[in-house]
Design a protein around this motif. Structure first.
Motif, PDB file in Angstrom:
ATOM      1  N   MET A 187       0.833  -1.209   0.000  1.00 18.15           N
ATOM      2  CA  MET A 187       0.000   0.000   0.000  1.00 18.15           C
ATOM      3  C   MET A 187       0.868   1.259   0.000  1.00 18.15           C
ATOM      4  O   MET A 187       0.523   2.256  -0.615  1.00 18.15           O
ATOM      5  CB  MET A 187      -0.912  -0.036   1.231  1.00 18.15           C
ATOM      6  N   GLN A 218      -3.172  -3.322  10.554  1.00 16.65           N
ATOM      7  CA  GLN A 218      -1.964  -4.128  10.335  1.00 16.65           C
ATOM      8  C   GLN A 218      -0.832  -3.177   9.954  1.00 16.65           C
ATOM      9  O   GLN A 218      -0.333  -2.474  10.812  1.00 16.65           O
ATOM     10  CB  GLN A 218      -2.232  -5.231   9.323  1.00 16.65           C
ATOM     11  N   CYS A 219      -0.459  -3.130   8.659  1.00 16.18           N
ATOM     12  CA  CYS A 219       0.640  -2.202   8.357  1.00 16.18           C
ATOM     13  C   CYS A 219       0.215  -0.774   8.627  1.00 16.18           C
ATOM     14  O   CYS A 219       1.029   0.083   8.938  1.00 16.18           O
ATOM     15  CB  CYS A 219       1.130  -2.363   6.914  1.00 16.18           C
ATOM     16  N   GLY A 220      -1.080  -0.513   8.483  1.00 13.19           N
ATOM     17  CA  GLY A 220      -1.599   0.788   8.873  1.00 13.19           C
ATOM     18  C   GLY A 220      -1.633   1.831   7.781  1.00 13.19           C
ATOM     19  O   GLY A 220      -2.218   2.898   7.957  1.00 13.19           O
ATOM     20  N   TYR A 221      -1.015   1.532   6.666  1.00 15.20           N
ATOM     21  CA  TYR A 221      -0.846   2.580   5.664  1.00 15.20           C
ATOM     22  C   TYR A 221      -2.178   3.071   5.093  1.00 15.20           C
ATOM     23  O   TYR A 221      -2.332   4.232   4.783  1.00 15.20           O
ATOM     24  CB  TYR A 221       0.055   2.077   4.532  1.00 15.20           C
ATOM     25  N   CYS A 222      -3.138   2.165   4.966  1.00 16.66           N
ATOM     26  CA  CYS A 222      -4.434   2.577   4.410  1.00 16.66           C
ATOM     27  C   CYS A 222      -5.338   3.184   5.458  1.00 16.66           C
ATOM     28  O   CYS A 222      -6.405   3.673   5.151  1.00 16.66           O
ATOM     29  CB  CYS A 222      -5.164   1.355   3.831  1.00 16.66           C
ATOM     30  N   GLN A 223      -4.932   3.087   6.735  1.00 15.15           N
ATOM     31  CA  GLN A 223      -5.914   3.301   7.797  1.00 15.15           C
ATOM     32  C   GLN A 223      -6.332   4.754   7.985  1.00 15.15           C
ATOM     33  O   GLN A 223      -7.445   5.015   8.424  1.00 15.15           O
ATOM     34  CB  GLN A 223      -5.431   2.686   9.118  1.00 15.15           C
ATOM     35  N   CYS A 263      -7.527  -2.034   1.279  1.00 11.75           N
ATOM     36  CA  CYS A 263      -6.543  -2.384   2.304  1.00 11.75           C
ATOM     37  C   CYS A 263      -5.780  -3.601   1.799  1.00 11.75           C
ATOM     38  O   CYS A 263      -6.341  -4.689   1.664  1.00 11.75           O
ATOM     39  CB  CYS A 263      -7.204  -2.719   3.635  1.00 11.75           C
ATOM     40  N   ARG A 264      -4.524  -3.409   1.507  1.00 10.02           N
ATOM     41  CA  ARG A 264      -3.724  -4.498   0.963  1.00 10.02           C
ATOM     42  C   ARG A 264      -3.488  -5.580   1.999  1.00 10.02           C
ATOM     43  O   ARG A 264      -3.268  -6.736   1.677  1.00 10.02           O
ATOM     44  CB  ARG A 264      -2.398  -3.920   0.448  1.00 10.02           C
ATOM     45  N   CYS A 265      -3.484  -5.195   3.275  1.00 14.35           N
ATOM     46  CA  CYS A 265      -3.286  -6.187   4.333  1.00 14.35           C
ATOM     47  C   CYS A 265      -4.566  -6.968   4.607  1.00 14.35           C
ATOM     48  O   CYS A 265      -4.545  -7.931   5.361  1.00 14.35           O
ATOM     49  CB  CYS A 265      -2.820  -5.524   5.616  1.00 14.35           C
ATOM     50  N   THR A 298      -7.666  -5.919   6.103  1.00 13.93           N
ATOM     51  CA  THR A 298      -8.262  -5.746   7.429  1.00 13.93           C
ATOM     52  C   THR A 298      -9.770  -5.539   7.356  1.00 13.93           C
ATOM     53  O   THR A 298     -10.379  -5.106   8.332  1.00 13.93           O
ATOM     54  CB  THR A 298      -7.632  -4.539   8.150  1.00 13.93           C
TER      55      THR A 298
HETATM   56  S1  FES Z   1      -3.444  -2.057   7.050  1.00 14.59           S
HETATM   57 FE1  FES Z   1      -1.950  -2.349   5.526  1.00 14.59          FE
HETATM   58  S2  FES Z   1      -2.966  -1.632   3.787  1.00 14.59           S
HETATM   59 FE2  FES Z   1      -4.516  -1.569   5.253  1.00 14.59          FE
END
Ligand code: FES
Ligand code: FES
Lengths: 723, 447, 154
Positions: free
Chosen positions: A345, C97-102, C133-135, C137
């Motif tokens: 992302m 998770q990775c948080g980038y989309c959050q 969200c690539r992770c 969630t």
């Molecule tokens: S938490 Fe990683 S892309 Fe949404």
């Protein structure tokens, strides 16, 4: 990725030991008793019993994370392991990324300082607990000496040592100086799991608060005074070069500061990303596309299909496959997997500041020591002049195990006065990935009644290990490419796995979340379903009968069958599919329920998993990883494919490299099996089982045996006979 | 003998009758000229008393030959057809996909081997006016020489001068792949005899200078009719239905006659002017596909007076009698639960990939260019243009804040595209489309 | 061109071309790095901010179109009661998770709960399907929105 598959004659220890001889791998045992890199700073006295733990005079405990956080929760897991044995107050510890140092922080399973392969908890489970326990023992000893009591009469909790009889207490901070003088004990006892206060509990993750309020700083968020912003275009054909550029129009764009044309890329530096991007769009670049200019997906597949028929290396052999297959009716099938992009992302990015005698790099990387050495090499500086500022990762999935982005950034940064942040556009990120390889797997088997008596599995595809971890590539076998095939759970008396290394022209290949098992489990589990149909047996019953030697897998299969209502009637056009897998020392069974319509579209209705991944450090994180990994895998199964035309990647952004969205995602029920076994991996294991289970659900609903990913919806639509 | 004489006579009679019928048919098929609808009298430019409607706008008359040539070349929109996607400008290679094969445009940079570097003035005029190549071979009417034939010699040569000032590019377009009989270039000679009037523009004395200027721009240079006028059985423009709208390269060129329901009859002058110069009118939609390119590369470069002249001319074209859709321009409801729900799959695609820009109401929160409310594309129940935009996307260059839409054709199935188009036209248009996956496959093939 | 915008309740002035997307103004000129770049073409939602309370993709929003409208970013959303509830639900359920989309997810969810205080699954789909969200969630995002809605009612 995994490098831990057990191969005949090639044990994990041997692999790493072999590698050791080349000097590539430093350590199998972490030096947990040795002092850390820093012992004293301006803050005064501090206790640093090893590379993972520092305690200052005020009692502040700082834990150093050898593994990077990319969403998998390792940050919290590592802290939990350390804090558990140290008896520190987890809520008060400070966390810090480990600096590049292969000697101190190499991943014991990989032999390099890398995060990947679902190895983190497996690799650090014991060493980190030892690190915590050693420090705790030293603190106790220091207190006991001060109180003139035996260490055995003291206990610890939440950052304090107490003498139970007298009720005396000392905070860890007060013991810093004395503990520093205690010599580290050799063998410390680790806690009995029943005494764990942190491990195994659904603890709150430590990295999340800043991720919901916008405060978290990923590599791409690096800001500093005088920072410039850049973006780049690399030759759209791999291996091509810049022939010439016409940048007249770009120079006129306000905010454009510098145009940099290097051998194979053009970058524009500006006052902000927008100026850089507009500048880059305005440059007319003529590429010298080189030898790959004509390569198309068709060529690459033709090449692989032809090569997959050739001779391979035997990776595993049990019984006498040739004999049994040659004298009887065989059932044969081939399965094919596409190239995939990672599409983290957070698009690729790297900020650098290069001066004649220093190089600073701000980046989120899964492989910090390599990041440092590549930066040093490109900048022409010794490694100690390169500082890597590690960040949390906005997704890794294997992409950030590579250092190409760091090399490119340092090359660009060397031409720029002052710091510059280079951000890949999504298009550039997708079109210059290092892709999950294509594979072709051919399987032949013979049934006797409803038993499989022989199975030959041939996997053909590129070897990522050979490029990425050369010492681990021995005897022509890529242990990742055959992982979950050589250790396939079924009890088949005659069984052989061959590996045929085939490197695709024009396309770089690398690790992709789930790695080798993605391919192998897909092919095997699809094939087993086809065999079950041929044997006229229910797919679960058919599998179950062959799982006698792998009771953990049989158990999760039974559990998944029960929880998914396996066998209950379904509406028309709906099917259930199952898969089992032994990946990363975790046993998982997956049941996917899916509906197919006349247009070939596939709707996910329900996913049920039973997971035995051994002892879980944080069960809630395991469940989260399983949910997320399932969606990651199913996304690829439904839509993921990178294709080439005229040497160019045809996909570019989320409109043509599709992702599952929230409205397509079904209920995912995860059933964790309580287990005292050593922890298995989950971050990658969770990606693997969904695609074959989905494919088998479509098979059940339509009778169409798809043998290629992504799911060919057009083909389902055309084969209307199933309706 | 007698018998034979009778036979001979009847054969001759039949032949004569046949010839008369054939001529009549030709006359009928050819139909009226593009400006016949006024019923006015046409004279040579020199004899038109109000002024000169040809050439560049009055305030540019003093400009250099190259500047004038550039303006005219842009007005004639040469670049769009003579540039391959991603290729060098004017170097040709753009593909015209026709039901009977694919043709590629030629290189019109001044490269002497592969371009037009060796063309004399007369040879250039022969190509522009008569569709004859330097080597004598016939051009296909994909090159709109039946329109360019109206361009004055002076203007054509100014265009030539401009093209000759470009950097020569060595580039040979791919060979055409037309099937028989369309691969017979010589047959175009006969076609030209029937369908190419081979005359220069003749102003209409019953009309103002402004109108005549507009007519010159629209007919000779911008060649509007080539897309917007339906074709007859001879693949030539059928001016009986002038500007009534027609299919083109898998798109639908709209009715631009003054029809009140389907054409420009209900548009204000400002609406038309804005559509031409920026490709957008609030409540009426945004130019995309071939028209978007025409705006980007041609109309947006024209002066305001020229745009106004075209508006005057367009307004005078009588209403076509086609039965097109009537526009519905009220926004859809704000909530996803209200309003038409033609297709659940369509809604799913829309909520994932489309709603971020277009909004549930059809009123875009990011750019007026993305507003669907009132757009002629979503009000056309054939939905051809919506399909093409979904498949190929649209990329507008002007104005600089215009948006582009990505092409969803690669990753979405025919079924999904049909579903989302049916959903969009039902929710935002007058009458929803009912396309099937098959229709989408057919439209893909045309593009 | 000098522009003034109200961002998270404060007036901010800056120089930027009319057609420059708000995303880059926020990130590169004003330093609001909480708003993320994911695709640049309104396909992922990572860049979602509120303009007058409505969720908008800042990567395709020319700053010149904004005039005097007020912008809320992830850095300012906690100041709204709904924003705070959404963030709390996100933490309670460990969505990230990775948080980038959050950042984008939180902004879209907060806007949803303002317009639809008690959303059902189809409302969540309609409001959130534009956020990738690539992770993966999504399961927890749905649950957290429901929890935040319940907290709102209580
Ligand atoms: S938490 Fe990683 S892309 Fe949404
Ligand atoms: S960055 Fe704006 S939607 Fe993806």
């Amino acid at each position: 990725m995994t490098v831990v598959a057990e191969l005949p004659g090639i044990s994990r220890r041997r692999i790493l030991g072999g590698a050791l001889a080349t000097g590539f791998v430093f350590a199998f045992h972490l030096p947990v008793g040795a002092a850390g890199p820093v012992q004293k700073d301006s803050a005064g006295e501090r206790f640093a019993p090893n590379a993972y733990i520092r305690i200052d005079g005020a009692g502040q405990v700082t834990l150093v994370m050898p593994q990077v956080e990319m969403g998998q929760g390792i940050y919290t897991a590592v802290a939990t392991l350390l804090a558990e044995e140290l008896d520190a107050d987890l809520a008060k510890v400070a966390l810090e990324h480990a600096p590049p140092n292969e000697q101190l922080y190499a991943n014991p399973l990989l032999g390099v300082q890398a995060t990947g392969g679902s190895t983190s908890v497996r690799a650090f489970w014991t060493p980190l607990r030892q690190a915590g326990a050693t420090a705790r023992a030293m603190l106790i000893k220091a207190a006991a000496e001060q109180w003139q009591v035996t260490p055995g009469s003291c206990s610890t909790t939440q950052g304090t040592v107490a003498h139970n009889e007298s009720g005396r207490k000392l905070g860890y901070g007060e013991l810093v100086e004395a503990a520093g003088k205690v010599s580290p004990p050799r063998d410390v006892a680790l806690k009995d799991p029943k005494d764990f206060v942190l491990i195994g509990k659904p603890l709150k993750r430590l990295d999340t608060p800043d991720k919901v309020n916008g405060k978290v700083i990923y590599g791409i968020d690096t800001m500093m005074a005088d920072l410039k912003f850049a973006t780049l275009a690399q030759c759209p054909v791999f291996g091509g070069k810049v022939a010439k550029i016409d940048d007249e129009a770009a120079r006129k764009i306000s905010g454009v500061r510098q145009i940099i044309a290097l051998d194979d890329l053009v970058a524009v530096v500006g006052d902000h990303m927008w100026a850089a991007k507009c500048g880059l769009d305005a440059i007319e670049i003529t590429w010298d596309e080189g030898k790959n200019a004509k390569v198309s997906s068709k060529d690459i597949w033709d090449h692989l299909r032809a090569a997959s028929e050739g001779a391979g290396v035997v990776a595993k052999s049990v019984g006498d496959v040739a004999k049994v297959l040659n004298f009887g009716e065989t059932y044969d099938a081939s399965y094919e997997m596409p190239f995939l992009a990672h599409a983290t992302m957070e698009p690729l990015n790297c900020t650098v500041h290069v001066t004649p005698n220093s190089c600073d790099v701000w980046v989120g990387t899964q492989i910090i020591a390599r990041a440092q050495s590549v930066a040093a090499k490109v900048a022409g500086l010794p490694e100690d002049k390169v500082t890597i500022h590690q960040h949390l990762l906005g997704g890794g999935f294997g992409r950030r195990l590579e250092v190409d982005m760091i090399a490119a950034a340092v090359r660009i940064g060397s031409m720029v006065e002052g710091p510059v942040k280079i951000v890949w556009t999504r298009e550039e990120d997708i079109q210059h990935d290092i892709y999950r390889p294509i594979y072709r797997d051919s399987i032949s088997a013979r049934l006797s009644g409803d038993k499989v008596i022989a199975l030959k599995y041939r996997v053909a595809g590129s070897s990522v290990i050979a490029r990425w971890l050369p010492p681990a590539f021995t005897k022509g076998i890529d242990i990742d490419a055959v992982d979950s095939a050589v250790d396939m759970p079924y009890d088949i008396p005659n069984f052989q796995v061959d590996y045929i290394r085939v490197e695709p022209p024009a396309v770089p290949t690398g690790f992709w979340r789930g790695v080798g098992p993605n391919n192998n489990v897909f092919a095997i589990e699809c094939f087993i379903d086809e065999l079950a149909r041929k044997a006229n047996k229910d797919p679960i019953a058919f599998r179950r009968d062959m799982l006698g030697k792998t009771p953990r897998i049989r158990h999760v299969l039974d559990l998944a069958a029960e929880k998914s209502n396996w066998g209950q009637p379904l509406p028309p056009r709906v099917g259930r599919g199952v898969s089992v897998q032994p990946t990363f020392n975790s046993s998982i069974a997956t049941v996917v329920e899916a509906e197919v319509d006349a247009g070939g579209d596939v709707y996910l209705r329900r996913v049920t998993l039973a997971v035995d991944c051994g002892f879980t450090v944080n069960p809630d994180t395991v469940v989260a990883q399983v949910e997320g990994g399932m969606i990651f895998g199913l996304t690829a199964a439904l839509y993921g494919e990178i294709t080439l035309e005229k040497g160019r990647i045809q996909q570019s952004n989320f409109h043509d490299y599709r992702m599952l969205r929230i409205d397509q995602v079904p209920k995912i029920d995860v059933h964790l099996v309580k287990s005292g076994e050593a922890p298995g991996g989950i971050g990658e294991a969770s990606v693997v089982g969904g695609p074959p289970a989905l494919r088998n659900a479509i098979y059940a609903a339509t009778g169409i045996a798809l043998r290629r990913l992504p799911i060919d919806r057009q083909l389902i639509a055309e084969k209307k006979s199933w309706l | 003998m007698v018998v034979r004489a009778v036979v001979v006579r009847s054969v001759i009679g039949a032949a004569i009758a046949g010839a008369v019928v054939a001529l009549g048919a030709v006359w009928y098929v050819r139909g009226p000229g593009p400006l016949a609808f006024t019923g006015g009298k046409n004279v040579a430019v020199a004899d038109y008393k109000e002024g000169d409607p040809t050439g560049v706008p009055a305030d540019m008359r003093q400009a250099s030959l190259l500047e004038r040539g550039k303006y005219l070349a842009e007005a004639a929109d040469c670049v769009v057809c003579h540039t391959a996607p991603g290729g060098r400008k004017y170097a040709g290679g753009f593909a015209f996909k026709l039901p009977f094969g694919t043709m590629y445009s030629t290189n019109i940079t001044p490269d002497s081997e592969t371009g037009i570097g060796k063309y004399t003035d007369q040879e250039f005029l022969d190509a522009m006016h008569r569709g004859v190549r330097r080597d004598g071979a016939r051009l296909y009417p994909a090159m709109p020489y039946t329109s360019y034939t109206f361009v004055t010699d002076a203007d054509a040569l100014a265009i030539k001068a401009y093209l000759f000032s470009l950097v020569p590019v060595r580039a040979v377009p791919p060979a055409n792949s037309l099937m028989f009989p369309f691969n017979q270039r010589w047959a175009m000679a006969f076609w030209s005899v029937v369908f190419n009037p081979d005359t220069r523009f003749r102003p209409d004395t019953s009309q103002s200078l402004k109108w005549n200027r507009g007519a010159y721009l629209a007919e000779a240079l911008a060649h509007c009719g080539e897309c917007h006028t339906p074709r007859n059985i001879g693949f030539a423009l059928d001016n009986r239905k002038k500007f009534a709208g027609a299919p083109v390269a898998g798109w639908h060129a709209s009715d631009i006659s003054s029809d009140r329901t389907t054409g420009l009859g209900g548009w204000t002058d400002d609406d038309i002017a804005s559509y031409l110069s920026v490709g957008h009118v609030s409540g009426r939609g945004t130019a995309s596909g071939p028209m978007g390119e025409a705006v980007d590369h041609s109309f947006s470069k024209m002066t305001k007076t020229d745009i106004d002249a075209m508006v005057t001319f367009l307004r005078s074209v009588p209403p076509a009698t086609s039965s097109g859709p009537s526009l519905k321009s009220a926004p859809a409801p704000l909530s996803h639960t209200d309003g038409a729900t033609a297709s659940l799959l369509g809604k799913k695609v829309f909520e994932g990939a489309c709603v971020s820009c277009h909004g549930w109401s059809g009123e875009s929160a990011v750019s007026k260019f993305a507003t669907l409310t009132g757009s002629s594309a979503v009000n056309d129940p054939s939905a051809v243009n919506v399909v093409q935009i979904v498949i190929s996307g649209t990329r507008r260059l002007t104005p600089s804040s215009a948006l582009s839409m990505p092409s969803f054709g690669h990753a979405f199935s025919d079924d999904e595209i049909a579903a989302v188009v049916n959903y969009v036209t039902a929710r935002f248009g007058a009458k929803g489309s009912s396309l099937t996956a098959r229709d989408i496959a057919d439209l893909r093939a045309q593009n | 061109m000098a522009t003034t915008l109200n961002i998270n309740g404060q007036e901010r002035s800056f120089e930027a071309p009319h057609e420059m997307p708000l995303l880059w103004v926020l990130r590169d000129i004003l330093g609001f790095t909480g708003t993320k770049f994911g695709c640049g073409m309104a396909q992922c939602g990572a860049c979602t901010v509120h303009v007058d309370g409505k969720p908008v993709r800042s990567c395709v929003l020319p700053v010149g179109n904004l005039q005097s409208r007020s912008i809320t970013t992830i850095e300012g959303i906690a100041a709204t009661p709904v924003g705070a509830r959404v963030q709390k639900a996100w933490l309670d359920l460990e969505v990230v998770q990775c948080g980038y989309c959050q950042s984008g997810q939180v902004m879209s969810a907060a806007a949803l709960l303002v317009s639809t205080p008690d959303p059902d699954d189809s409302d969540i789909d309609a409001a959130m399907a534009g956020n990738i969200c690539r992770c993966g969630t999504y399961v927890r995002i749905r649950a957290a929105i429901k929890q935040a809605a319940a907290a709102q009612k209580a």
